[in-house]
Scaffold this motif. Structure first.
Motif, PDB file in Angstrom:
ATOM      1  N   ASP A  75       0.857  -1.186   0.000  1.00  0.00           N
ATOM      2  CA  ASP A  75       0.000   0.000   0.000  1.00  0.00           C
ATOM      3  C   ASP A  75       0.885   1.225   0.000  1.00  0.00           C
ATOM      4  N   ILE A  76       0.417   2.272  -0.694  1.00  0.00           N
ATOM      5  CA  ILE A  76       1.137   3.537  -0.690  1.00  0.00           C
ATOM      6  C   ILE A  76       0.098   4.655  -0.797  1.00  0.00           C
ATOM      7  N   VAL A  77       0.216   5.633   0.095  1.00  0.00           N
ATOM      8  CA  VAL A  77      -0.714   6.758   0.158  1.00  0.00           C
ATOM      9  C   VAL A  77       0.105   8.015   0.402  1.00  0.00           C
ATOM     10  N   ALA A  78      -0.248   9.095  -0.292  1.00  0.00           N
ATOM     11  CA  ALA A  78       0.502  10.340  -0.123  1.00  0.00           C
ATOM     12  C   ALA A  78      -0.449  11.513   0.077  1.00  0.00           C
ATOM     13  N   ALA A  79      -0.003  12.455   0.879  1.00  0.00           N
ATOM     14  CA  ALA A  79      -0.708  13.720   1.084  1.00  0.00           C
ATOM     15  C   ALA A  79       0.339  14.771   1.427  1.00  0.00           C
ATOM     16  N   GLY A  80       0.267  15.902   0.771  1.00  0.00           N
ATOM     17  CA  GLY A  80       1.250  16.947   1.025  1.00  0.00           C
ATOM     18  C   GLY A  80       2.655  16.433   0.780  1.00  0.00           C
ATOM     19  N   ASP A  81       3.532  16.643   1.766  1.00  0.00           N
ATOM     20  CA  ASP A  81       4.930  16.201   1.632  1.00  0.00           C
ATOM     21  C   ASP A  81       5.174  14.827   2.265  1.00  0.00           C
ATOM     22  N   ARG A  82       4.107  14.115   2.632  1.00  0.00           N
ATOM     23  CA  ARG A  82       4.233  12.822   3.313  1.00  0.00           C
ATOM     24  C   ARG A  82       3.779  11.671   2.427  1.00  0.00           C
ATOM     25  N   VAL A  83       4.472  10.536   2.596  1.00  0.00           N
ATOM     26  CA  VAL A  83       4.106   9.305   1.896  1.00  0.00           C
ATOM     27  C   VAL A  83       4.112   8.182   2.927  1.00  0.00           C
ATOM     28  N   ALA A  84       3.020   7.409   2.966  1.00  0.00           N
ATOM     29  CA  ALA A  84       2.896   6.270   3.884  1.00  0.00           C
ATOM     30  C   ALA A  84       2.910   4.987   3.067  1.00  0.00           C
ATOM     31  N   LEU A  85       3.642   3.999   3.584  1.00  0.00           N
ATOM     32  CA  LEU A  85       3.725   2.711   2.899  1.00  0.00           C
ATOM     33  C   LEU A  85       3.510   1.561   3.863  1.00  0.00           C
ATOM     34  N   ARG A  86       2.899   0.509   3.339  1.00  0.00           N
ATOM     35  CA  ARG A  86       2.896  -0.792   3.999  1.00  0.00           C
ATOM     36  C   ARG A  86       3.723  -1.677   3.089  1.00  0.00           C
ATOM     37  N   LEU A  87       4.820  -2.167   3.631  1.00  0.00           N
ATOM     38  CA  LEU A  87       5.783  -2.966   2.865  1.00  0.00           C
ATOM     39  C   LEU A  87       5.838  -4.383   3.415  1.00  0.00           C
ATOM     40  N   ARG A  88       6.138  -5.311   2.542  1.00  0.00           N
ATOM     41  CA  ARG A  88       6.431  -6.682   2.960  1.00  0.00           C
ATOM     42  C   ARG A  88       7.859  -6.979   2.507  1.00  0.00           C
ATOM     43  N   PHE A  89       8.714  -7.271   3.484  1.00  0.00           N
ATOM     44  CA  PHE A  89      10.104  -7.617   3.200  1.00  0.00           C
ATOM     45  C   PHE A  89      10.239  -9.136   3.176  1.00  0.00           C
ATOM     46  N   ARG A  90      10.998  -9.625   2.206  1.00  0.00           N
ATOM     47  CA  ARG A  90      11.292 -11.058   2.100  1.00  0.00           C
ATOM     48  C   ARG A  90      12.778 -11.218   1.790  1.00  0.00           C
ATOM     49  N   GLY A  91      13.368 -12.274   2.338  1.00  0.00           N
ATOM     50  CA  GLY A  91      14.764 -12.554   2.068  1.00  0.00           C
ATOM     51  C   GLY A  91      15.186 -13.848   2.733  1.00  0.00           C
TER      52      GLY A  91
END
Length: 139
Positions: A75-91
């Motif tokens: 997920d990625i959402v932005a407003a103004g100078d901010r960006v919010a992410l939900r990330l899934r890391f795999r390795g």
């Protein structure tokens, strides 16, 4: 000195490009997305950390422990100078991580991350990763 204001759409594309570069493992190219005086707020630390060199050290620690580490933007959402992410890391745990010797285990965890963009660069980050899940997978 005033900061250049960019649109939420431009900021979203900056973060998408930054994580695409993160996934290549090229730390120098990753650094090009960050401000020299980057501020890092990590949920597990009481005080912010500062500067590109500190960011580089953290990146290299993760890349040494999990050489195939990839971030998948869910997920990625932005407003103004901010960006919010939900990330899934795999390795795969192939190197020492915070004193834990390599296990060869596949890892996967979620991270909630918020960024402030200034002058077309990542100026500040707030990271809240599910470290409990990560550590369970290394046991």
């Amino acid at each position: 000195m005033t900061s250049e204001i960019t649109s939420p759409a431009t900021n979203t594309e900056l973060l998408r490009a930054a994580f695409a570069t993160f996934n290549t493992g090229d730390v120098d190219k990753c650094m090009a997305f960050t401000a020299h005086d980057l501020i890092m707020n990590l949920a597990e630390l009481p005080e912010p950390r500062h500067g590109q060199q500190v960011w580089r050290e953290g990146y290299e620690m993760m890349r040494n422990a999990f050489p195939d580490l990839r971030a998948h933007i869910e997920d990625i959402v932005a407003a103004g100078d901010r960006v919010a992410l939900r990330l899934r890391f795999r390795g795969t745990h192939r190197g020492e991580f915070l004193g834990i010797p390599p296990t060869g285990h596949a890892i996967e965890y979620v991270s909630y991350e918020f960024y402030r963009v200034a002058d077309g660069l990542i100026a500040e980050e707030w990271i809240c990763s599910d470290m409990a899940t990560l550590f369970r997978q290394l046991g």
